[in-house]
Scaffold this motif. Structure first.
Motif, PDB file in Angstrom:
ATOM      1  N   LEU A 172      -7.641  14.156   8.030  1.00  0.00           N
ATOM      2  CA  LEU A 172      -8.464  12.954   8.201  1.00  0.00           C
ATOM      3  C   LEU A 172      -9.755  13.228   8.963  1.00  0.00           C
ATOM      4  O   LEU A 172     -10.659  12.410   8.950  1.00  0.00           O
ATOM      5  N   VAL A 173      -9.850  14.356   9.655  1.00  0.00           N
ATOM      6  CA  VAL A 173     -11.083  14.625  10.402  1.00  0.00           C
ATOM      7  C   VAL A 173     -12.046  15.476   9.587  1.00  0.00           C
ATOM      8  O   VAL A 173     -13.080  15.888  10.086  1.00  0.00           O
ATOM      9  N   ARG A 174     -11.714  15.747   8.316  1.00  0.00           N
ATOM     10  CA  ARG A 174     -12.641  16.501   7.470  1.00  0.00           C
ATOM     11  C   ARG A 174     -13.407  15.563   6.551  1.00  0.00           C
ATOM     12  O   ARG A 174     -12.895  14.512   6.170  1.00  0.00           O
ATOM     13  N   PRO A 175     -14.651  15.960   6.188  1.00  0.00           N
ATOM     14  CA  PRO A 175     -15.485  15.046   5.410  1.00  0.00           C
ATOM     15  C   PRO A 175     -15.153  15.097   3.920  1.00  0.00           C
ATOM     16  O   PRO A 175     -16.031  15.258   3.095  1.00  0.00           O
ATOM     17  N   ALA A 176     -13.883  14.981   3.567  1.00  0.00           N
ATOM     18  CA  ALA A 176     -13.499  15.057   2.160  1.00  0.00           C
ATOM     19  C   ALA A 176     -12.339  14.099   1.926  1.00  0.00           C
ATOM     20  O   ALA A 176     -11.545  13.873   2.832  1.00  0.00           O
TER      21      ALA A 176
END
Ligand SMILES: Nc1ncnc2c1ncn2[C@@H]1O[C@H](COP(=O)(O)OP(=O)(O)O)[C@@H](O)[C@H]1O
Ligand SMILES: [Mg+2]
Lengths: 274, 322
Positions: free
Chosen positions: A105-109
């Protein structure tokens, strides 16, 4: 407007992650060949069971061996494609349970793309190739099949919509694991179980089951309905002819439902206390 | 509002917890993990967020990253509402979880970094500079080809910190970055974080329950307990507020009667070893000099106050005032 951007971003991210896994798999080429062959051999056993049955009888539910092989090949190939693309969804429950979904959830994908591409397993090509072998064998042994342009077009459309329907079920199963994190068994009964069901002619099953598989969980659109049309047989429920061609629409509808369910599931995620 | 990079105003998080109560009955209970917290962190500051286990530190971080949606209050990071625009925020923040890795478990470190580079669309030159800097300062050169699952906890933590910084985030969150690390790894991580803050001006928010982390890194400290902010200010003042004490553990050459020194009292004697307690605000140096002048000392060490004690004293203080 943001929808199509998110979809593109998801596909891009899926490609990035799966490519990384393929590269990493290929560094151990021998092991890859072994596991792919293992995957192939394990699925061959399914078909051997059907061959054994036909050594005792001449037809199964009124279907000849090449006809059953045709059903088997179409279902296995469609399912194999979905399994290759989405088969990692059943690990979601564990991520929900132990809270490691946090890290996605902390990745931009998009999370769906990250979960689906995780540990992308090229060895699942084993199932696809086994299914297509049987399909090709069936096509060369079906005598008296009348090919028309429509039937020719229906072949690839059937396989792709089938893969779409199975993929939607994988995603639905994933969404369900947000609520019941040990639900991957339920998902497997619909995916792997559904595949096994579709490998046999609908005439061997009770009418109610066939109805359920047509109207509730629309697995019949994977191969039964279009395949019966190609084989020139009536479908056991006596539905109008255009229904046989509705596969792509059903697949799109399934994916839309699965997408909504996924979003609802993801919104209900609340991590874990440490 | 002010121009803080991180702004919280009355933020709350309530969890509905269902528990087995008896054979079939289930009991619903609400846990107020974060209970009305407000603070602002300006750009470039390094803030320590401390509190005992279950205080609500991780829950706060999860709301600041968009993993969890607050139950109430207002929250902004770089002007973005984290839970509404989670993926947009993700490009601007770096996150490190002490307990779980954000790296790909089965891939070598280098592959994880490559994947991060593509996923965040990091320009080649930035990527090269940032990776080189992290590899150098975090001592990762020999680890780049090792799969993450084969790394020790300390190595993995250093690998994780590097991964969180490759895309030039504006703010770095670390949730218990030193938990379970050996002394050498702890020192390396602290030194690196200090340089990231002072040299690159990175805003850093780190949670810990180790006061030493704060002591060595942060000018500002926030104390949280039971979801409430108990204290927000400098570290020296915290010690004063909490009247906390440090302990000097001394091994003498032989058994001695309890030593008496100005500004310290002997708390415990065990053979040649004695425990001398003194206020955390004052320096240990004059005490040590005095001791060494009077008696033959074999070994000594200083124990920092534990956060639980500081908080316990803060409670006692505030209830005494009321
Ligand atoms: N996902 C969750 N579901 C239910 N309760 C939670 C959840 N996360 C945290 N909690 C509870 O909220 C409180 C604060 O937890 P946490 O923020 O993890 O504390 P800390 O990080 O300070 O140790 C604890 O009582 C914990 O049990
Ligand atoms: Mg925590």
């Amino acid at each position: 407007m943001g929808e199509s951007r998110a979809l593109l971003e998801g596909l891009r991210c899926y490609g990035l992650i799966s490519a990384m896994w393929i590269r990493s798999t290929m560094t151990y080429r021998a092991s890859f060949v072994m596991t792919t062959f293992g995957n192939f051999a394990a699925t061959v056993l399914d078909f051997v069971a059907i061959l054994l049955m036909f050594s005792q009888v001449d037809s199964l539910g009124g279907f000849s061996l090449p006809e059953v092989a045709f059903l088997y090949g179409t279902s296995s190939t469609a399912f194999g494609l979905a399994d290759l693309l989405m088969g990692s969804m059943d690990r979601l429950g564990r991520r929900v349970r132990d809270g490691t979904l946090d890290t996605l959830l902390v990745r931009p994908a998009p999370v769906l793309a990250q979960v689906a591409a995780d540990r992308f397993a090229l060895r699942r090509l084993g199932r696809i190739s086994q299914g297509s072998f049987v399909l090709v064998w069936a096509l060369t042994h079906l005598d008296g099949l009348q090919w028309t342009p429509l039937k020719l077009l229906l072949m690839p459309v059937m396989l792709l919509s089938g893969a779409g329907i199975f993929s939607a079920i994988f995603v639905l199963g994933g969404a369900f694991q947000f609520l019941a994190s040990d639900a991957s068994e339920v998902q497997n009964s619909f995916t792997y179980g559904g595949n096994t069901l579709l490998q046999y002619p609908p005439t061997v099953f009770a009418k109610d089951l066939v109805r359920g598989v047509t109207f509730v969980v629309p697995l019949a659109f994977v191969n039964w309905l279009p395949a019966l049309r190609i084989l020139g047989r009536d479908d056991p429920l006596g539905l109008p002819g255009w229904v046989d061609l509705a596969g792509p629409l059903v697949a799109v509808a399934c994916c839309a439902v699965a997408g909504l369910a996924w979003r609802t599931g993801l919104r209900s995620y609340r991590s874990t206390g440490s | 509002m002010s121009d803080g990079l991180i702004e919280l105003d009355g933020v709350e998080k309530v969890f509905d917890v269902r528990r087995r109560a008896g054979l079939l009955r289930r009991e619903r209970r609400q846990v107020r993990a974060v209970d009305g917290i407000s603070f602002t962190v300006p750009r470039g500051e390094m803030v320590g967020y401390i509190g005992p286990n279950g205080a609500g530190k991780s829950t706060t971080i999860k709301m600041l990253t968009g993993i969890l949606t607050p139950s109430g209050g207002r929250l902004r990071v770089a002007g973005i509402d984290p839970s509404r625009e989670r993926t947009r925020l993700a490009r601007r923040i770096g996150v490190v979880f002490g307990q779980r890795t954000t790296l790909w478990w089965d891939l070598p470190l280098r592959d994880s970094y490559q994947l991060v580079r593509r996923m965040y669309r990091i320009p080649d030159d930035r990527y090269r500079v940032n990776l080189e800097r992290c590899v150098e300062l975090l001592d990762l050169r020999d680890l780049l080809e090792v799969p993450v699952r084969q790394l020790s906890l300390g190595q993995r933590m250093r690998g994780d910190i590097a991964a969180a910084l490759l895309h030039d985030p504006e703010v770095l969150y670390l949730d218990e970055p030193t938990i379970g690390l050996d002394v050498v790894s702890k020192a390396k991580v602290r030194e690196f974080l200090r340089s990231v803050n002072t040299e690159q001006g990175m805003t850093v928010l780190l949670t810990t329950h180790d006061l030493t982390d704060i002591e060595q890194l942060c000018s500002r400290v926030m104390v949280i307990d039971h979801g409430r902010l108990m204290y927000d200010g400098g570290l020296a003042e915290l010690h004063a507020v909490g009247e906390s004490e440090r302990t000097l553990v001394v091994d003498f050459e032989r058994e001695l009667p309890p030593v008496e020194l100005p500004g310290a009292r002997c708390e415990r004697v065990d053979g040649p070893r004695q425990w001398l307690v003194f206020p955390a605000g004052s320096s240990a140096a004059p005490l040590v000099a005095e001791l060494a002048a009077r008696h033959p000392v074999v070994d000594l060490s200083v124990r920092e106050p534990v956060i639980e004690d500081v908080i316990a004293r803060m409670y006692a203080e505030s209830s005494a005032v009321v």
